[in-house]
Write an enzyme that holds these catalytic residues in place. Sequence first.
Site, mmCIF file in Angstrom:
data_model
loop_
_atom_site.group_PDB
_atom_site.id
_atom_site.type_symbol
_atom_site.label_atom_id
_atom_site.label_comp_id
_atom_site.label_asym_id
_atom_site.label_seq_id
_atom_site.Cartn_x
_atom_site.Cartn_y
_atom_site.Cartn_z
ATOM 1 C CG HIS A 1 -2.025 -1.013 1.123
ATOM 2 N ND1 HIS A 1 -2.931 -1.059 0.086
ATOM 3 C CD2 HIS A 1 -2.341 -2.043 1.954
ATOM 4 C CE1 HIS A 1 -3.758 -2.075 0.281
ATOM 5 N NE2 HIS A 1 -3.411 -2.693 1.383
ATOM 6 C CG ASP B 1 -2.308 -3.797 5.178
ATOM 7 O OD1 ASP B 1 -1.429 -2.912 5.195
ATOM 8 O OD2 ASP B 1 -3.466 -3.586 4.767
ATOM 9 C CD GLU B 2 -5.344 -5.935 1.910
ATOM 10 O OE1 GLU B 2 -6.424 -6.560 1.913
ATOM 11 O OE2 GLU B 2 -5.283 -4.711 1.671
ATOM 12 C CB VAL B 3 3.179 -7.264 0.904
ATOM 13 C CG1 VAL B 3 4.367 -6.751 0.086
ATOM 14 C CG2 VAL B 3 3.212 -6.662 2.301
ATOM 15 C CG PHE B 4 -1.954 -7.126 -3.095
ATOM 16 C CD1 PHE B 4 -2.409 -8.237 -2.401
ATOM 17 C CD2 PHE B 4 -2.701 -5.958 -3.020
ATOM 18 C CE1 PHE B 4 -3.582 -8.191 -1.667
ATOM 19 C CE2 PHE B 4 -3.875 -5.901 -2.295
ATOM 20 C CZ PHE B 4 -4.321 -7.027 -1.617
#
Length: 506
Positions: A175, A231-234
Site C-alpha cells: 500500500h 498488510d496486503e503486500v500484493f
Amino acid sequence: MALHRNQKLNLLRLVVLLTVALAGVKFFFRDSFTQDPQKGSGQESSFWGKAGDPEPSAPPRARPLALAGPKVAAAKQEARKGPLRDFTSTQMRLVHLDLKGAAPKVSYLEQVFPLFSKLGANGVLMEYEDMFPFTGELEILKSPYAYSEKDIDKIQELAELNKLEVIPLVQTFGHVEFILKHDKYRHLREVERFPNSFNPHVPETLALVKAVLTQVLNKHRRSSWVHIGADEVFHLGEGMDSKNWMSHNAGDVGKMYLGHIREVVNFIASQPWRLQVLLWDDMLRKVSVAAIQDSGIARHTSPVLWFYAPDFDTPQIEKYVAKYAECGFKTIWFASAFKGTTGPAQAWTPLNHHLQNHLRWLKVMHSVAKTPSVRCQGIVLTGWQRYDHYSALCELLPVGIPSLAVCLQTLVNGGFTEAAKKKVLDTLDFKNMQLEKSTCEGNGAFPGADIYRMVEQVNGQLKDSVIKVLDEESSIKGWFSQYHRKHQFGNPRNMESFGSKVLKKQ
C-alpha cells in the site's frame, strides 16, 4: 435501451455536481463546521479543501537519501518531552482516520475529537499517506493539500486536550502507491507494472522507509506506538529479485516478508522514543510459528487482527490468537470497521452491518482469556476513505459518524444496550434510529451533520441510477473491478492487483 457510455458518465458527473452544489450552498450561507473557530489554526472553515497553506516546494535532490542531519540529531538528543504515559493497563479504543481521500481540516478535527472522546474513544490512528508534510528529498510525496507542520502539532495538542493518544500509521511494505507512483521511486517496485509494493531486495528501499519513518516519528515524540501497516503486500515474490532470492531459500515468501519487517522493526526499536510497533496481521497468518520466532519481531511488535465482515469465523480468530501467543507476542490488537468496507464506492453507511461486526469482536475479546499468555491491548475502529490510493471515495467521515457512535458505545457497554442507544441518540441529537434501514430520525447536531443530511438526500434520490451506472461501466470504479478478490474471512478493503490503464500520476 441501455445508456451510452457518455450518458452514463454524464449521470455520474451530475451526482457529483449536485453534491458539490449542495455543499457549496451550505458553505456560503451557514458553515456548520466552524461554529467556534480557533485562533491560529490557519484553516478555512470548510470540511473540504486545503488543510493548510503549503510551503513553496523545492525540487527534489538527486543524491541518496540521508537519514542523519541536524534536525534528526537534535530530535534524538531531545527525545520525549515530559513523563511517559503508562497505557499498559488501558484497553485502547482507537478511531482510525484514513487521510488518503477527503482528509478533514484541522478545524473539523477540533470539533470531532471531543465527540470521539465522549463516545468512548481514547486514541486516534492517523494514516497520513501523502497528507504528511514531508520535507527535503521526500517533499515530492506531499500532496498539495497536505497538513503543515503546525497542523500536525495542532492535531496532537487537540488530541491531548481530549485525552486521545495519537498513533501515526506509516505504510512500510505494501500500500505504498503514494510513494511508488512517482518516477523517482519507480525502480523500487516489486513488480514494475504495479506501484503498490516495495522490492525488499534493493538497499534503497530500506533507506527510503527509514527516511519516511524518521520524519513522521520526529513529529510524534509523545506517541507510545507507531503502526507500520505491512498488510496486503500484493505481488510479493513475483519480481525477478524475489524469484532469485527464493530460488536459494526454498521459495519461502514468509521468510522474505519477515526479513524486511525485522529491519523496519529493529530501526524503530533503536530510536530514543521507545515505541511499540503495531502491524496488520494478514501477512503473518500463513507464516510458520518458527519463522516468526526466529525473526525476533515479537519483542517489539503487536499484531493487529483485522476482520470486517458481520459474521466472521470467531473460532478461526481464536486459532490466530493462540498462534501469535506461541510466537511470543505479549499483546495483540483487533481491528473492526465503522465505515469503508462494504463497497469501493459506498456512499451511505450500513449501520447494522458494522454493529454486527463489533458484536462479533466482543465475543472474541471474551474468549481471549482462554490464552492467558497474550493480552488484548485494544481495538482499532477502522474507517477507510478509499480501498486504494487510486480508487473512488467510500463514505465521507461525517456520514460515518452515526455508525462510529453505535460501534464505540457497543464496545463500551458490552453490547448495543438500551443505555448505549440512549447515549448515541442524546450525543448526536437524534430521536431514534433504524439499524436495519440505516436511518436516523431527527436533524442531528454533531460536527458534519449538514454533510450527513445532504449525502442522505443524494443517496436516496439517485442511488439506483448510480448503482446501475457503476455496474454496467466497470471502468468508472477503477482498477478494483477487474481484479476483485475476496478475503476468505471477510470483506477486504483492497484487492489483488491494479489495472494498468488507471495508473496515472496524481
